[in-house]
Design a protein around this motif. Structure first.
Motif, short mmCIF file in Angstrom:
data_model
loop_
_atom_site.label_atom_id
_atom_site.label_comp_id
_atom_site.label_asym_id
_atom_site.label_seq_id
_atom_site.Cartn_x
_atom_site.Cartn_y
_atom_site.Cartn_z
N MET A 1 0.84 -1.12 -0.07
CA MET A 1 0.14 -0.19 -0.16
C MET A 1 0.95 1.33 0.00
SD MET A 1 -2.92 1.03 2.82
CE MET A 1 -3.92 -0.60 2.51
N ASN A 2 0.42 2.27 -0.88
CA ASN A 2 1.28 3.25 -0.84
C ASN A 2 0.56 4.63 -1.20
OD1 ASN A 2 1.24 3.69 -3.90
ND2 ASN A 2 2.19 1.99 -3.96
N ALA A 3 1.25 5.72 -1.08
CA ALA A 3 0.35 7.13 -1.01
C ALA A 3 -0.27 7.19 -2.18
CB ALA A 3 1.21 8.25 -0.75
N THR A 4 0.26 6.90 -3.29
CA THR A 4 -0.51 7.07 -4.58
C THR A 4 -1.65 6.14 -5.14
OG1 THR A 4 1.15 5.53 -6.00
CG2 THR A 4 1.70 7.76 -5.46
N SER A 5 -2.05 4.88 -4.34
CA SER A 5 -2.96 3.76 -4.18
C SER A 5 -3.93 4.13 -3.28
CB SER A 5 -2.26 2.75 -4.87
OG SER A 5 -1.76 2.22 -3.57
N VAL A 6 -3.90 4.89 -2.44
CA VAL A 6 -4.88 4.86 -1.40
C VAL A 6 -5.65 6.12 -1.05
CG1 VAL A 6 -5.09 4.33 1.11
CG2 VAL A 6 -3.04 3.34 -0.23
N GLY A 7 -6.95 6.00 -0.94
CA GLY A 7 -7.68 7.23 -0.68
C GLY A 7 -9.20 7.21 -0.20
N ALA A 8 -9.80 8.39 0.01
CA ALA A 8 -11.23 8.05 0.48
C ALA A 8 -11.78 9.26 0.17
CB ALA A 8 -11.20 7.81 2.06
N LEU A 9 -13.12 9.21 0.25
CA LEU A 9 -14.03 10.40 0.12
C LEU A 9 -15.27 10.20 1.08
CD1 LEU A 9 -14.31 11.24 -3.78
CD2 LEU A 9 -13.04 12.70 -1.88
N LEU A 10 -15.74 11.05 1.56
CA LEU A 10 -16.91 10.80 2.45
C LEU A 10 -18.01 11.78 2.05
CD1 LEU A 10 -15.29 11.20 5.97
CD2 LEU A 10 -16.44 9.09 5.20
N LEU A 11 -19.04 11.06 1.25
CA LEU A 11 -20.45 11.82 0.75
C LEU A 11 -21.32 11.76 1.83
CD1 LEU A 11 -20.13 10.04 -2.69
CD2 LEU A 11 -19.01 12.12 -1.89
N CYS A 12 -21.94 12.99 2.32
CA CYS A 12 -22.78 13.28 3.36
C CYS A 12 -24.01 13.89 2.42
CB CYS A 12 -22.46 14.16 4.40
SG CYS A 12 -20.97 13.80 5.03
N ARG A 13 -25.14 13.03 2.70
CA ARG A 13 -26.40 13.65 2.15
C ARG A 13 -27.08 14.62 2.91
NH1 ARG A 13 -31.04 9.81 -0.75
NH2 ARG A 13 -31.66 11.18 -2.50
N ALA A 14 -26.25 15.78 2.74
CA ALA A 14 -27.02 17.00 3.87
C ALA A 14 -26.07 18.20 3.07
CB ALA A 14 -26.90 16.78 5.15
N GLU A 15 -26.60 19.46 3.16
CA GLU A 15 -25.81 20.67 2.90
C GLU A 15 -24.50 20.69 3.59
OE1 GLU A 15 -26.36 22.38 0.38
OE2 GLU A 15 -28.17 21.33 -0.25
N PRO A 16 -23.54 21.43 3.37
CA PRO A 16 -22.20 21.61 4.14
C PRO A 16 -22.64 22.40 5.59
CG PRO A 16 -21.92 22.31 1.72
CD PRO A 16 -23.20 21.92 1.87
N ALA A 17 -23.31 23.22 5.39
CA ALA A 17 -23.77 24.23 6.84
C ALA A 17 -24.19 22.94 7.92
CB ALA A 17 -24.74 25.10 6.72
N VAL A 18 -25.00 21.91 7.41
CA VAL A 18 -25.45 21.05 8.30
C VAL A 18 -24.46 19.92 8.56
CG1 VAL A 18 -27.16 19.32 8.46
CG2 VAL A 18 -27.85 21.20 7.34
N VAL A 19 -23.68 19.51 7.72
CA VAL A 19 -22.58 18.53 8.01
C VAL A 19 -21.40 19.25 9.04
CG1 VAL A 19 -20.69 17.20 6.85
CG2 VAL A 19 -23.06 17.56 5.81
N ARG A 20 -21.14 20.50 8.86
CA ARG A 20 -19.66 21.03 9.56
C ARG A 20 -20.02 20.69 10.95
NH1 ARG A 20 -15.95 24.94 8.86
NH2 ARG A 20 -16.52 24.96 6.75
N PRO A 21 -20.94 21.02 11.73
CA PRO A 21 -20.97 20.62 13.26
C PRO A 21 -20.60 19.36 13.67
CG PRO A 21 -22.90 21.78 12.84
CD PRO A 21 -22.28 21.36 11.53
N ALA A 22 -21.22 18.25 12.73
CA ALA A 22 -21.00 16.79 13.08
C ALA A 22 -19.55 16.51 12.47
CB ALA A 22 -22.03 16.04 12.22
#
Length: 266
Positions: free
Chosen positions: A1-22
């Motif tokens: 495993m190396n830096a060029t082959s590993v990654g992630a995204l978190l998709l939240c079904r809410a607007e950024p203003a709602v997601v920010r506190p959590a």
């Protein structure tokens, strides 16, 4: 495993203003950006999976689970490494559901997981599930990255629109640089316990109990509790009833604390 082959995204079904506190509760450095109608994306600034004992799948599953607790919107974590890719969907206190593809695109998840995925995102149980079905079948021309791209393309029908360049399968460093220049991007960073407590309160207030903790309903509830508790306590004192006196005092204290909390948070 190396830096060029590993990654992630978190998709939240809410607007950024709602997601920010959590998102503050994760105590991680993240970039938060809009990702279409009713969606936000969180991009990790660090790469804890490279420096700890846990793989990227386990790290982001923990993040998604922590984000989803106490909120009424689901969190979808997309992750990939040199050997596999997959997703994890977290929604409230329910058990997370996930699916995995090997690097060559071979599906190793269960069909039931995809059905649960569709149900928790409120997708059509017939048409949308049929559209997801190819992701659970062998396809010699689709590798692990192609599977994630197909999943992201499918979610466009739910309003998801990932910013250009924030593409599943890209290196984590590139995702971070692309996220930093997106319109409306904000940085999430752990700044101490005070902000953490404030963020937790914001999450609770944005949930189903929020109207009863702060605002007109909360003030009305507090006033009613105090209004009921005072005469009950007086009546109980005259009758020398310890139980009713305790109940009246409890109403008064609970109502007074509710009114004080509303005023303090205002």
């Amino acid at each position: 495993m190396n830096a060029t082959s590993v990654g992630a995204l978190l998709l939240c079904r809410a607007e950024p203003a709602v997601v920010r506190p959590a998102a503050h509760l994760l105590r991680e450095r993240l970039l938060l950006a809009p990702a279409g109608q009713g969606w936000s994306v969180l991009v990790p600034e660090g790469k804890p999976w490279l420096y700890g004992s846990e793989p990227v799948e386990r790290v982001v599953t923990g993040w998604a689970s922590a984000l989803a607790v106490g909120v009424n919107w689901p969190v979808l974590a997309l992750w990939w490494d040199a050997d596999r890719s997959g997703y994890t969907l977290a929604a409230g206190f329910r058990r997370t559901v996930g699916y995995v593809w090997l690097s060559d695109g071979t599906p190793v998840g269960e069909d039931e997981a995809m059905r649960t995925f569709a149900a928790r995102l409120n997708l059509d149980p017939v048409l949308d599930l049929q559209a997801l079905d190819p992701l659970t079948r062998q396809d010699p021309e689709s590798d692990a990255r192609a599977r994630l791209l197909a999943l992201a393309a499918f979610l466009v029908r739910t309003g998801l629109a990932l910013p250009a360049g924030l593409t599943p399968g890209e290196p984590a460093d590139r995702l971070r640089e692309v996220a930093r220049v997106q319109p409306g991007v904000g940085q999430i960073e752990w700044t101490g316990w005070r902000d953490s407590v404030r963020a937790e309160l914001d999450v609770v207030e944005d949930g189903p109990l929020g109207p009863w903790l702060r605002g007109p309903r909360a003030r009305l509830l507090g006033a009613c509790q105090v209004g009921a508790g005072v005469p009950l306590t007086v009546w109980a004192a005259r009758r020398r009833s310890g139980g009713w006196a305790f109940a009246g005092a409890l109403l008064i204290v609970h109502g007074a604390l509710g009114l004080a909390y509303d005023r303090l948070r205002a």
